[in-house]
Every structure is written in structure tokens, then in C-alpha cells.
Design an enzyme around this catalytic site. Structure first.
Site, PDB file in Angstrom:
ATOM      1  N   TYR A 116       0.860  -1.189   0.000  1.00 39.76           N
ATOM      2  CA  TYR A 116       0.000   0.000   0.000  1.00 39.76           C
ATOM      3  C   TYR A 116       0.893   1.235   0.000  1.00 39.76           C
ATOM      4  O   TYR A 116       1.904   1.292   0.696  1.00 39.76           O
ATOM      5  CB  TYR A 116      -0.884   0.009   1.256  1.00 39.76           C
ATOM      6  CG  TYR A 116      -1.742   1.240   1.382  1.00 39.76           C
ATOM      7  CD1 TYR A 116      -3.033   1.268   0.854  1.00 39.76           C
ATOM      8  CD2 TYR A 116      -1.263   2.392   2.007  1.00 39.76           C
ATOM      9  CE1 TYR A 116      -3.831   2.399   0.949  1.00 39.76           C
ATOM     10  CE2 TYR A 116      -2.049   3.536   2.100  1.00 39.76           C
ATOM     11  CZ  TYR A 116      -3.331   3.526   1.569  1.00 39.76           C
ATOM     12  OH  TYR A 116      -4.114   4.647   1.665  1.00 39.76           O
ATOM     13  N   GLU A 204      -3.550   7.623  -3.970  1.00 39.70           N
ATOM     14  CA  GLU A 204      -3.546   6.328  -3.290  1.00 39.70           C
ATOM     15  C   GLU A 204      -3.283   5.215  -4.300  1.00 39.70           C
ATOM     16  O   GLU A 204      -3.943   5.130  -5.333  1.00 39.70           O
ATOM     17  CB  GLU A 204      -4.882   6.085  -2.587  1.00 39.70           C
ATOM     18  CG  GLU A 204      -4.848   4.864  -1.681  1.00 39.70           C
ATOM     19  CD  GLU A 204      -6.202   4.575  -1.043  1.00 39.70           C
ATOM     20  OE1 GLU A 204      -7.185   4.447  -1.788  1.00 39.70           O
ATOM     21  OE2 GLU A 204      -6.260   4.477   0.195  1.00 39.70           O
TER      22      GLU A 204
END
Ligand code: ADP
Ligand code: MG
Length: 393
Positions: A116, A204
Site C-alpha cells: 500500500y 492512493e
């Protein structure tokens, strides 16, 4: 402002952030040529909507998965046809879901591990923060809650920008080594440059992946931009997809009104964001539910007030309206004239409570009183809120 994954990935490529090869199709007639441009499969077929959680989403007709693995071109076209025009419901769309109007075909990557990576603004320190985790592809909120030690953060001093050692530290914390390490450092550095130069408020990448053949790629991309900085990015404004926005909010932006739809039944029309928020609070305090946030600004015109009423009334949930104006720069009589004109134009049938205070208030109250319309006047915010809550009950 938000953009689609395929648009975000085009920006990534421009900044040297590696992504799998992909092609977007805006209509079924483009499916074939898009897939031909990608050469051979396997492919991943991806619904383009401004919401995450697509992979685990379900379409309203029961078809499962807004992100699908396809072995062949024929299978990719079959999935794309099921997604296109269909409504996808994910954990982030709300129950109404979003209609898919663009399909993004990408080459399937052979994933070794999912990570991530995100770049955000840290409100506490007022600094850009890079967040990374070894736990990618899953909900980061869950990771933060259950295993916070697996989340790494780096604060960036905007005066000097991201430093080489910071990017290396992050890649090291992710447990990368050798060529993966070098690629990750480059990717993080380039992604930060993109976020900074485009005034992104959020970037993101979930997941960021390493592949079995040694690459580091951004497999998903979600980017939001600061609306207040859009004036200096016409190329980004051109990426805006009005299909993804509430039509009421689009109409409001044409009249420079700050409008946000909510799910209550008492519409508010207020001047000033702070007063608009306290108006919503006081409606709640007296047991009501606001249908929207609406700030007409400090110097609203009669036309803007009329537009605001039209927008408010396109929401079928609205059962009453509360106008709360504090005339500082604003002339209360301008608002009163706008309210009267809008009430007449729209043949208003639902209760309307108006509280005016400040500059030229006497004339404003007189305009309302002489209009002969069923407009309820209020002397204070509390009085107005109590009246409208009672009238819609
Ligand atoms: P969302 O987060 O909206 O569900 P993603 O783009 O993250 O959408 O896709 C969901 C999952 O599908 C990813 O976590 C990844 O496991 C897989 N996936 C997505 N794109 C690819 C690709 N090009 N190759 C292989 N797997 C992929
Ligand atoms: Mg994702």
C-alpha cells in the site's frame, strides 16, 4: 475533484511512475480495438467509477466483480459487456451504486506481493505525508486498526521536498531489496513529484505490487485534487467527468454556490460557510435533519438566490426550507427580493422560514411581509430552526 483510474495512470506515466499497460474504452464499439492495442492476454477488465472497492463490488443485476481477470480477448469483451452501462455497488458507492460508462482494459500482472502506498496531507502537522504498508490490496483502515505497526509514515518538509534518504527509508521498511528497492525509490520519488506539482490532495496506490518478473508497478490509482488549486491546472480540469458528480452540485458550481447534498429533509440557504454549518447543527439540535449544506457566499445576487432555490427543490426529500442570513456585506433586502422572486417563480408549496439579521434588515423584512406570500419570519436562529422543524414534522 476526483478522476478515474485510467486518467490517474496516464498522469503516473507522464511522471515516470510504472503502471501495467492499459487502454480505456468509452463505448462498446471501442472494446475490440482497445484490446488489440494491448496485444495478447491475460487481461484485467476494470470498471471506471469514482469509488474504490470495485473488485469486491456487485452489479445491481447480480453480476459479481467490477474488476475481472480474463484469460482471452473474447472473455475480456464478454466481461466488459456485462459491466458497461451496468450499476456497480461497492462499499464506497452507497446502496445506489454508480453507473459504469468507461471500461479500462489492462494487462494482467503476475503479482508477487501487494503493498500500500499513499500521499496525503497530514492535518496535525500541516505537512504532506507518505503512508506505506506491507499489507496492500486490503482495506488500509483495517490494517491501521488491527496491525498499526505495519504502517509506515514519512512527513515531507515542502520547503525542501522529499529527500532521497526518506524514499530509501520507506522502501527499506517495506522490506524491498536489490532491483525492487531501486525501482520503489524511483516510484515513490516520482509519485511525490506528481502529487506536489498537480496540487493533489490525495494519491492512493492500493495495491502497489512487485511482480514475479522483478517489476514494481502501481496496479490501482486513486487521485483527488484540491479544488482551490484547479485554476492553475486547466489540463486536469479537462479530466473532470460530470457523470460522476451530483447534478445538483454541478448546477450549484455554475452559479458559484457551495452546495453539498445530504440526506435530511430541511433545506438550508445560508451566507457564509461557518454560519451554514451552525445552521445545520441547530436544525439537528431541535430534532430536524438538514437536506444540504448551502453557502451562497458573502455577496450573493438575486439570481444566485433564485438558482439556489431551484437546486434545493430538485431534491425530492426536501419538505421545508430555512433561510438564515446574517447581512454583513450582504444586503438583507437583496436576499429578501431573491426569496420572493424564487417563491413566485417556483410556486413554492412547502414551508419556508426566513431569518434575516444585519445590514438593511428592516427593508428586507418589509419586502417579505409585503409580498403576500406564506413566508414565515423568524427573529433568531433558534426561533427559525424550531419553526421549520415543527412545520415539516
Ligand atoms: P479496487 O481497489 O477498486 O477493488 P483494484 O484496481 O485495486 O480495484 O483491483 C482489485 C484487485 O484486482 C487488486 O487488488 C489486484 O489484486 C487485482 N488486479 C487489479 N489489476 C490487476 C492487474 N493488472 N493484474 C493483476 N491483478 C490485478
Ligand atoms: Mg484497489
Amino acid at each position: 475533484m476526483n478522476i478515474h483510474e485510467y486518467q490517474a495512470k496516464a498522469l503516473f506515466e507522464k511522471y515516470g511512475v510504472a503502471v501495467p499497460k492499459g487502454m480505456a474504452a468509452r463505448s462498446p464499439s471501442e472494446f475490440d480495438s482497445a484490446l488489440t492495442a494491448l496485444d495478447h492476454g491475460p487481461f484485467v477488465v476494470k470498471s471506471q467509477i469514482h469509488a474504490g472497492g470495485r473488485g469486491k463490488g456487485t452489479f445491481t443485476d447480480g453480476f459479481k466483480g467490477g474488476v475481472k481477470f480474463a484469460k482471452s480477448k473474447a472473455e475480456a469483451i464478454e466481461f466488459a459487456n456485462k459491466m458497461y452501462g451496468n450499476t456497480l455497488v461497492t462499499a464506497q458507492t452507497g446502496p445506489a451504486g454508480r453507473k459504469v460508462q468507461t471500461i479500462y482494459f489492462t494487462k494482467a500482472a503476475d503479482i508477487a506481493k501487494e503493498y500500500y502506498l499513499a500521499i496525503l496531507l497530514d492535518r496535525a502537522t500541516s505537512l504532506p505525508v507518505i503512508v506505506a504498508s506491507t499489507e496492500g490490496g486490503v482495506e488500509i483502515e483495517k490494517v491501521a486498526h488491527e496491525t498499526p505497526e505495519k504502517i509506515f509514515k514519512i512527513l515531507v518538509d515542502p520547503a525542501v521536498g522529499l529527500q532521497g534518504y526518506q524514499a530509501r527509508q520507506l522502501a527499506f521498511q517495506l522490506g524491498l531489496s536489490g532491483d525492487h528497492f531501486k525501482q520503489a525509490v524511483k516510484l515513490i520519488t516520482n509519485l511525490y513529484r506528481m502529487a506536489w506539482e498537480t496540487d493533489a490532495s490525495m494519491v492512493e496506490v492500493n495495491p502497489l505490487i512487485t511482480t514475479t518478473d522483478g517489476q514494481v508497478l502501481a496496479l490501482d490509482a486513486k487521485v483527488s485534487f484540491d479544488d482551490n488549486a484547479l485554476f492553475r491546472h486547466p489540463d486536469i480540469v479537462a479530466l473532470r467527468d460530470l457523470n460522476e458528480e451530483d447534478p445538483k452540485e454541478i448546477e450549484a458550481s455554475k452559479f458559484s454556490l457551495s452546495y453539498i447534498a445530504l440526506d435530511g429533509n430541511i433545506a438550508c440557504l445560508v451566507n457564509g460557510a461557518g454560519l451554514a454549518m451552525s445552521t445545520m447543527d441547530i436544525i439537528k439540535h431541535f430534532g430536524g435533519n438538514p437536506a444540504n449544506f448551502l453557502d451562497v457566499g458573502g455577496g450573493a445576487t438575486k439570481d444566485q438566490v433564485q438558482a439556489a432555490f431551484r437546486i434545493i427543490l430538485t431534491d425530492p426529500n426536501v419538505k421545508g426550507i430555512m433561510v438564515n442570513i446574517f447581512g454583513g456585506i450582504m444586503d438583507c433586502n437583496t436576499i429578501a427580493n431573491g426569496v420572493v422572486a424564487a417563491t413566485r417563480e417556483l410556486g413554492l408549496t412547502i414551508p419556508l422560514v426566513v431569518r434575516l439579521e444585519g445590514n438593511n434588515v428592516a427593508a428586507g423584512k418589509q419586502t417579505l411581509a409585503e409580498s403576500g406570500l406564506a413566508i414565515e419570519s423568524a427573529d433568531s436562529m433558534a426561533d427559525a430552526a424550531q419553526k421549520i422543524v415543527r412545520l415539516v414534522a
